[in-house]
Design an enzyme around this catalytic site. Structure first.
Site, PDB file in Angstrom:
ATOM      1  CG  ASN A  80      -8.773   2.318   2.436  1.00 49.59           C
ATOM      2  OD1 ASN A  80      -9.285   1.488   3.160  1.00 49.59           O
ATOM      3  ND2 ASN A  80      -7.842   3.018   3.110  1.00 49.59           N
ATOM      4  NE  ARG A  81      -9.801  -3.074   4.820  1.00 48.63           N
ATOM      5  CZ  ARG A  81      -8.548  -2.790   4.651  1.00 48.63           C
ATOM      6  NH1 ARG A  81      -8.169  -1.736   4.722  1.00 48.63           N
ATOM      7  NH2 ARG A  81      -7.634  -3.902   4.843  1.00 48.63           N
ATOM      8  CG  HIS A 106      -7.258  -2.125  -2.710  1.00 47.88           C
ATOM      9  ND1 HIS A 106      -7.256  -0.842  -2.240  1.00 47.88           N
ATOM     10  CD2 HIS A 106      -6.240  -2.503  -1.958  1.00 47.88           C
ATOM     11  CE1 HIS A 106      -6.323  -0.849  -1.157  1.00 47.88           C
ATOM     12  NE2 HIS A 106      -5.622  -1.821  -0.931  1.00 47.88           N
ATOM     13  CG  HIS A 180      -1.336  -1.046  -2.640  1.00 50.54           C
ATOM     14  ND1 HIS A 180      -0.339  -1.534  -1.625  1.00 50.54           N
ATOM     15  CD2 HIS A 180      -2.676  -1.071  -1.741  1.00 50.54           C
ATOM     16  CE1 HIS A 180      -0.961  -2.128  -0.706  1.00 50.54           C
ATOM     17  NE2 HIS A 180      -2.330  -1.682  -0.559  1.00 50.54           N
ATOM     18  CB  SER A 181       4.825   1.483  -4.451  1.00 45.99           C
ATOM     19  OG  SER A 181       4.773   1.391  -5.648  1.00 45.99           O
ATOM     20  CG  ASP A 253      -4.440  -1.529   7.089  1.00 42.31           C
ATOM     21  OD1 ASP A 253      -4.253  -0.402   6.135  1.00 42.31           O
ATOM     22  OD2 ASP A 253      -5.067  -2.304   6.835  1.00 42.31           O
ATOM     23  CD  GLN A 299      -5.521   3.157   4.984  1.00 41.81           C
ATOM     24  OE1 GLN A 299      -6.095   4.130   5.056  1.00 41.81           O
ATOM     25  NE2 GLN A 299      -5.476   2.110   5.699  1.00 41.81           N
ATOM     26  CD  GLU A 327      -2.237   1.904   0.236  1.00 40.43           C
ATOM     27  OE1 GLU A 327      -3.184   1.640  -0.306  1.00 40.43           O
ATOM     28  OE2 GLU A 327      -1.886   1.385   1.310  1.00 40.43           O
TER      29      GLU A 327
END
Length: 361
Positions: A80-81, A106, A180-181, A253, A299, A327
């Protein structure tokens, strides 16, 4: 043959990338590549017994190496960020690569998803498993400390896929890893997932600004919003509502807060304490996926930026909402938010992430 190993492709420098296949009789088949420790395929039966691959990805190596590809990848050091690509730890300013507008995403330009992971072991027997490892040196992408990571994929039951991730560091740093599928329970080439029914065990979520960074406010109550998935709803049922948060994300998101309502944990749950975080059902195929995790956040991403520019398996062009991501992770921008669950990892500590996917039909 529960475990198979083969060469999936070669990097431009000649490095061989392996694909390992794990199987359970009468159950799942999982295929993992050593590049990015990515889940390249996951074969699951539907309600009629038909087997199909339910994760998006590619039939060859090269597309996985393109910048910004996260299909099935293990992402880090920080999933994530992180706002502004910077944070402070023990009084020291850390500056990261900014690869998502003004923010770090990421793990940066060359995060864990762009590493060749070392295969430690590939074991058959009652519980087929694959263990991979990678090393991130001090200063990589700006992060302090040398981090050693191990990831174990295993099939503990015929219809279960378990991910165990551990990490250690020789300096104080931050670590937040996840898989992250991109899932489509009707099959990777089946079309959109808007009719998939989703339930999330969370009564709060993090509202975000225009760059997808959590706002400087407490988590919001989901009640009365399109983010209330405490009872199952089709992913697409409210995705086009006139809602500021949906506009900012072009859909979902957002991080859902799995922490207990009466307080925020600092480190999620103990490594062996899994809780049911989400359940997804595909009405057409009948496949059901439960996600259990020890992480404090989840997420939800509804495939908003899939634009048909990349051909996936069997030449399929993936477009908006052709898949969803769930996620499990620590909350976004936690290094800058002391009110969020902590992502801090210091010498002597072990970061532990555990996620179990259980499938029925």
């Amino acid at each position: 043959m529960p475990v198979e190993r083969e060469i999936f492709g070669h990097l431009p420098d000649g490095t061989a990338i392996e694909r390992v296949t794990l199987r359970r009789d009468g159950g799942l088949t999982a295929r993992i590549i050593s590049y990015g420790a990515a889940l390249q395929a996951l074969l699951v039966a539907d309600s009629a017994g038909a087997i199909d691959d339910i994760v998006l990805g590619f039939d060859a190596l090269e597309p996985y190496t393109r910048p910004g590809c996260y299909f099935g990848m293990t992402v880090g050091r920080y999933a994530n960020r992180i706002a502004g690509g910077r944070f402070v730890i023990d009084g020291a300013q850390v500056s990261l690569a900014r690869n998502n507008g003004p923010n770090a995403l990421h793990g940066g330009v060359n995060g864990f998803s762009r590493k060749t992971w070392r295969i430690v072991s590939a074991e058959d027997g009652p519980v087929p498993s694959l263990t991979l490892a990678c090393r991130s040196p001090d200063g990589e992408e700006g992060y302090p400390g040398t981090v050693e990571t191990r990831l174990r994929y295993s099939l503990p039951a015929p219809h279960e896929l378990l991910l165990d991730i551990t990490a250690t560091s020789d300096q104080a740093t931050v670590v937040n890893l996840t898989n992250h599928s991109f899932f489509n329970l009707d099959g990777a080439t089946a079309g959109d997932i808007l009719q998939h029914r989703l339930q999330i065990a969370a009564d709060r979520f993090l509202a975000v600004d225009e760059t997808a960074i959590p706002l400087q406010e407490p988590p919001r109550d989901v009640t009365g919003t399109p983010f209330d998935f405490r009872e199952a709803h089709p992913i697409g049922a409210r995705i086009r509502q006139s809602d500021e948060q949906l506009r900012r994300g072009r859909g979902y998101d957002h991080n859902f807060c799995l922490a207990p309502a009466d307080g925020l944990p600092t480190d999620g749950l103990p490594a062996d304490a899994l809780r049911l975080a989400a359940c997804v059902e595909a009405p057409r195929s009948g496949r059901i996926m439960e996600l259990h995790t020890n992480q404090p956040g989840l997420q939800l991403y509804s495939g908003n930026f899939l634009d048909g520019s990349v051909a996936g398996k069997h030449g399929r062009l993936h477009r908006q909402a052709d898949a969803f991501c769930l996620e499990p992770q620590i909350w976004p921008d936690a290094p800058n938010r002391p009110d969020f669950p902590s992502a801090r990892l210091t010498p002597g500590m072990i970061y532990r992430h555990r996620t179990l996917y259980r499938f029925t039909a």
